[in-house]
Design an enzyme around this catalytic site. Structure first.
Site, PDB file in Angstrom:
ATOM      1  CE  LYS A 162      -0.617  57.481 -12.346  1.00  0.00           C
ATOM      2  NZ  LYS A 162       0.473  58.386 -11.990  1.00  0.00           N
ATOM      3  CD  GLU A 251       7.652  57.152 -13.193  1.00  0.00           C
ATOM      4  OE1 GLU A 251       8.526  57.338 -14.070  1.00  0.00           O
ATOM      5  OE2 GLU A 251       7.101  56.069 -13.004  1.00  0.00           O
ATOM      6  CB  CYS A 285       9.889  54.061 -15.690  1.00  0.00           C
ATOM      7  SG  CYS A 285       9.375  54.004 -13.963  1.00  0.00           S
ATOM      8  CD  GLU A 463       2.746  58.435  -9.119  1.00  0.00           C
ATOM      9  OE1 GLU A 463       1.516  58.500  -9.284  1.00  0.00           O
ATOM     10  OE2 GLU A 463       3.473  57.603  -9.682  1.00  0.00           O
TER      11      GLU A 463
END
EC number: 1.2.1.8
Length: 489
Positions: A162, A251, A285, A463
């Site tokens: 990030k 996300e 994830c 991202e």
């Protein structure tokens, strides 16, 4: 006495005390040992962090892109020098095996910062000729202060992912790590400061979802980048839009399909499936938890999967031989065990695992055995809902059209993969799957160059990759008139 002592906030280039007077505890999920007491940020602390970020961002944005690039490269060097130290903290905080954190978490985070450091000087505008005496040019300018809200499964990697594009583009960031794994974001802040990032450009505030809400709703935040669950993501989007029409990158969760066709190399397919379900104890994830296998090879494939599951080395995360550790928390353990119970109740065939591990040193940790279910149906809870734990569901199929329709029958759309020796089929299938991250004959790698993010309710924006850098800038269009101005009146 805790291992790491009291953890404070990081604002303005150094540690400061929170004004809330509140703390929360973080524990080692392998042993239950208290790792640290962490100060919880108040609304005043968030305001202070944002004000500090605004001040630091002006200094940071005034630097040349090359200056920012050099500073970020120094941060990369420091991350790599301290890889072992940071990996040890990450292992204690998350429960991941030390072999994993040494090889993946800090390494991949540093790679992304290095990637964007190299792109910082490539942020360019356009020149558009209108006519002989007039033209337009565009500038890509930083957004200002951004907020990053991290998840608990990859704490330092997510913080790097990030901050890297945000800082490369000249922004500042106020970052809130998950309260479950809050430690390494503070170490990243120290490293940025040591590398020469101006005070305030990266601040860390700690706390639960209420602190995230303060950031999301703050009028001086220009963008929010969030990693977490779908329901929380919807709240973030709503609050970000209602407060000040912020830009949002999210996300979110996934229930990703892995499709094994009848011509697949079954050993390779089994290796991929086991990695896609049990790496990081299944707390990823993008996990390929819905494993669709052609009916003609299902039994042979399943046998190979079970052989590999037996080879998984469950153990203490600090042991170099371990490649499967505990779940991150007691709450996550209870959630996963609840899903396993539902699978049994709905008639799935338990082929491996399915229990909490409590023998010996496992008794004090949050361990669940790698679990495989067969004879699964699309309507089962374990097949439809994200578990975020080591639970594989094997389903069979007959035709390509059938499996694509079933794979897409979900509100998630994060990842998907196919295993086949037929490249035409591989590309044809991938092009029809509704997922933002796809793999052919592999699974799981997310290099810095690769944009990652989801379709449908698995996210907004991306991202990594060049495209992400663009979303940390805003475009200013300027018309220049060199000729005579023709008045309207």
């Amino acid at each position: 006495m805790s291992v790491y002592g009291l953890q404070r906030l990081y604002i303005g280039g150094g540690y400061v005390d929170a004004t809330s007077g509140k703390t929360f505890d973080t524990f080692d999920p392998a042993t239950g040992e208290l790792l640290a007491q962490v100060q919880q940020a108040s609304a005043a602390d968030v305001d202070r962090a944002v004000a500090s970020a605004r001040e630091g961002q002006r200094e940071w944005a005034a630097m040349t892109a090359m200056q920012r690039s050099r500073i970020l490269r120094r941060a990369v060097d420091l991350l790599r020098e301290r890889n072992d130290e940071l990996a040890a903290i990450e292992t204690r905080d998350t429960g991941k095996p030390i072999g994993e954190t040494l090889a993946v978490d800090i390494v991949t985070g540093a790679d992304v910062i290095e990637y964007y450091a190299g792109l910082a000087t490539a942020i360019e505008g356009l020149q558009v000729p209108l006519r002989a005496e007039s033209f337009v040019y565009t500038r890509r300018e930083p957004l200002g202060v951004c907020a990053g809200i991290g998840a608990w499964n990859y704490p330092i990697q997510i913080a790097c992912w990030k901050t890297a594009p945000a800082l490369a583009a000249g922004n500042a960031m106020v970052f809130k790590p998950s309260e479950v794994t809050p430690l390494t974001a503070l170490k990243l802040a120290e490293i940025y400061t040591e590398a020469g990032v101006p005070a305030g450009v990266f601040n860390v505030v700690q706390g639960d979802g209420s602190v995230g809400a303060l950031l999301t709703g703050h009028p001086d935040i220009a963008k929010v980048s969030f990693t977490g669950g779908v329901e929380t993501g919807k709240k973030v989007m709503s609050l970000a839009g209602a407060s000040s029409l912020k830009e949002v990158t999210m996300e979110l969760g996934g229930k990703s399909p892995l499709i094994v066709f009848e011509d697949a190399d079954l050993d390779r397919a089994a290796d991929i499936a086991v990695t896609a379900n049990f790496f990081s104890s299944g707390q990823v994830c993008t996990n390929g938890t819905r494993v669709f296998v052609h009916r003609s090879v299902k039994d042979a494939f399943t046998q190979r999967v079970l052989e590999r599951v037996k080879r998984i080395r469950v153990g203490k995360p600090t042991d170099a031989a371990t490649n499967f550790g505990p779940l991150v928390s007691a709450a996550q353990l209870d959630k996963v065990l609840g899903f396993i119970d539902s699978g049994k109740a709905e008639g799935a065939k338990l082929l491996a695992g399915g229990t909490r591990l409590t023998d010996g040193h496992f008794a004090s940790g949050q361990y669940v055995a790698p679990t495989v279910f067969g004879d699964c149906r699309d309507d089962m809870k374990i097949v439809r809902e994200e578990i975020f734990g080591p639970v594989m569901s094997i389903l069979d199929f007959e035709s390509e059209d059938e499996v694509i329709a079933r794979a897409n029958d979900t509100h998630y759309g994060l990842a998907a993969g196919v295993v086949t020796e037929n490249l035409s089929r591989a590309h044809r299938t991938i092009h029809r799957l509704e997922a933002g991250i796809c793999w052919i004959n592999t699974w799981g790698e997310s290099p810095a160059e690769m944009p990652v993010g989801g379709y449908k309710q698995s996210g907004v924006g991306r991202e990594n990759g060049i495209t992400t850098l663009e979303h940390y800038t805003r475009i200013k269009s300027v018309q220049v008139e060199l000729g005579r101005y023709n008045p309207v009146f």
